[in-house]
Motif scaffolding. Structure first.
Motif, PDB file in Angstrom:
ATOM      1  N   GLY A   1     -12.837 -10.948 -42.001  1.00  0.00           N
ATOM      2  CA  GLY A   1     -11.858 -11.130 -40.935  1.00  0.00           C
ATOM      3  C   GLY A   1     -12.123 -10.345 -39.675  1.00  0.00           C
ATOM      4  N   LEU A   2     -13.326  -9.848 -39.499  1.00  0.00           N
ATOM      5  CA  LEU A   2     -13.631  -8.988 -38.355  1.00  0.00           C
ATOM      6  C   LEU A   2     -13.201  -9.582 -37.022  1.00  0.00           C
ATOM      7  N   TYR A   3     -13.523 -10.847 -36.798  1.00  0.00           N
ATOM      8  CA  TYR A   3     -13.258 -11.464 -35.495  1.00  0.00           C
ATOM      9  C   TYR A   3     -11.963 -12.280 -35.468  1.00  0.00           C
ATOM     10  N   ASN A   4     -11.187 -12.237 -36.529  1.00  0.00           N
ATOM     11  CA  ASN A   4     -10.060 -13.151 -36.679  1.00  0.00           C
ATOM     12  C   ASN A   4      -8.805 -12.694 -35.942  1.00  0.00           C
ATOM     13  N   PHE A   5      -8.968 -12.364 -34.657  1.00  0.00           N
ATOM     14  CA  PHE A   5      -7.859 -11.947 -33.813  1.00  0.00           C
ATOM     15  C   PHE A   5      -8.026 -12.576 -32.433  1.00  0.00           C
ATOM     16  N   ARG A   6      -6.920 -12.772 -31.758  1.00  0.00           N
ATOM     17  CA  ARG A   6      -7.009 -13.368 -30.416  1.00  0.00           C
ATOM     18  C   ARG A   6      -7.842 -12.498 -29.486  1.00  0.00           C
ATOM     19  N   ASP A   7      -7.671 -11.201 -29.571  1.00  0.00           N
ATOM     20  CA  ASP A   7      -8.531 -10.304 -28.804  1.00  0.00           C
ATOM     21  C   ASP A   7      -9.630  -9.809 -29.735  1.00  0.00           C
ATOM     22  N   HIS A   8     -10.761 -10.517 -29.725  1.00  0.00           N
ATOM     23  CA  HIS A   8     -11.889 -10.063 -30.544  1.00  0.00           C
ATOM     24  C   HIS A   8     -13.033  -9.608 -29.649  1.00  0.00           C
ATOM     25  N   SER A   9     -12.678  -8.949 -28.550  1.00  0.00           N
ATOM     26  CA  SER A   9     -13.679  -8.353 -27.672  1.00  0.00           C
ATOM     27  C   SER A   9     -14.349  -7.185 -28.378  1.00  0.00           C
TER      28      SER A   9
END
Length: 269
Positions: free
Chosen positions: A21-29
């Motif tokens: 789930g590392l990138y599983n966010f709206r802000d995945h900067s």
């Protein structure tokens, strides 16, 4: 077709935590994820390496999380963090190679048996040489994870290079030339650096959440844009572009084309 090495931890600077789930966010900067990983690493650092304590710490982390995942079907594990002091590699803080022996992976959102046997789609869909090219070109956790999980992006970039070369773009040949490898890194780095996109675009470029949060593949409406399809469009979509007009699409294609040609120049000199 399958990869002969471990995509999560191939060695050197590359590592990936996308399935956790590392990138599983709206802000995945890069900045947001670096902060999140540092917090999770610090939270677990002083927890006694006992199952009960780790279960409690992981549960508290999940309950205190304020931001919902972008795609609910992809779990976000609180045991994901930096596994080296320099913050160059991401991985499971509960893995026995990280803890020094005890296996605490069951304390996360997946059982250890799943973590041990799971292989992502890239493992089966990429050719070994393609995966090794990504590992060689993307020597940092953020960019490597963005690229290795996007099979269509990798294939699309290589197809464009082959089209420009009018011949095969063998990964082995690219890796043998430092200038070519650096040019490929810059091409792949468009995942992070390309301008004119939504700030939420890099990882889920070709997909968008539907009403239930599940990923749906995007396409370009050529009739609405008033343009014909172009060879660069698959990569443009993978980069997350959602052009509202023809000029935006044309500019995105040209950005991709310039990077592809930069790679080709290093292969024909």
């Amino acid at each position: 077709m399958s990869v002969s090495f471990h995509l999560c931890q191939p060695g050197r600077g590359a590592s990936c935590g996308a399935c956790c789930g590392l990138y599983n966010f709206r802000d995945h900067s890069r900045a947001a994820l670096t902060e999140r990983l540092a917090e999770q690493t610090a939270r677990m650092r002083d927890v006694p390496r006992e199952r009960e304590a780790w279960h409690a710490a992981a549960r508290d982390a999940l309950e205190s999380r304020k931001e919902p995942p972008l795609f609910p079907s992809v779990r976000v594990c609180p045991l994901l963090g930096f596994i080296d002091a320099e913050q160059r590699r991401v991985g499971c803080l509960g893995h026995p190679k990280v803890t020094g022996g005890v296996d605490l992976r069951d304390c996360g959102v997946y059982r250890a048996s799943i973590c041990e046997t799971f292989t992502c789609p890239s493992f089966g869909w990429l050719e070994d040489a393609q995966a090794r090219l990504v590992e060689a070109a993307c020597q940092d956790w953020y960019l490597y994870g963005l690229v290795i999980t996007d099979v269509e992006f990798i294939r699309g970039c290589l197809r464009l290079i082959e089209r420009e070369l009018a011949g095969p773009a063998r990964p082995e040949r690219i890796m043998a030339r430092p200038a070519a490898l650096e040019a490929v890194r810059r091409l792949f780095a468009l995942k992070e650096t390309a301008t004119g996109r939504s700030p939420h675009a890099p990882i889920f470029g070709r997909f968008t959440p539907d009403m239930e949060g599940e990923p749906v593949s995007r396409t370009l409406n050529y009739a609405r844009l008033g343009v014909r399809a172009a060879p660069e469009d698959d990569v443009v979509l993978c980069l997350g572009y959602d052009p509202a007009d023809a000029s935006t699409l044309i500019a995105a294609r040209e950005r991709v084309r310039l990077h592809v040609r930069a790679v080709v120049r290093t292969l024909i000199d």
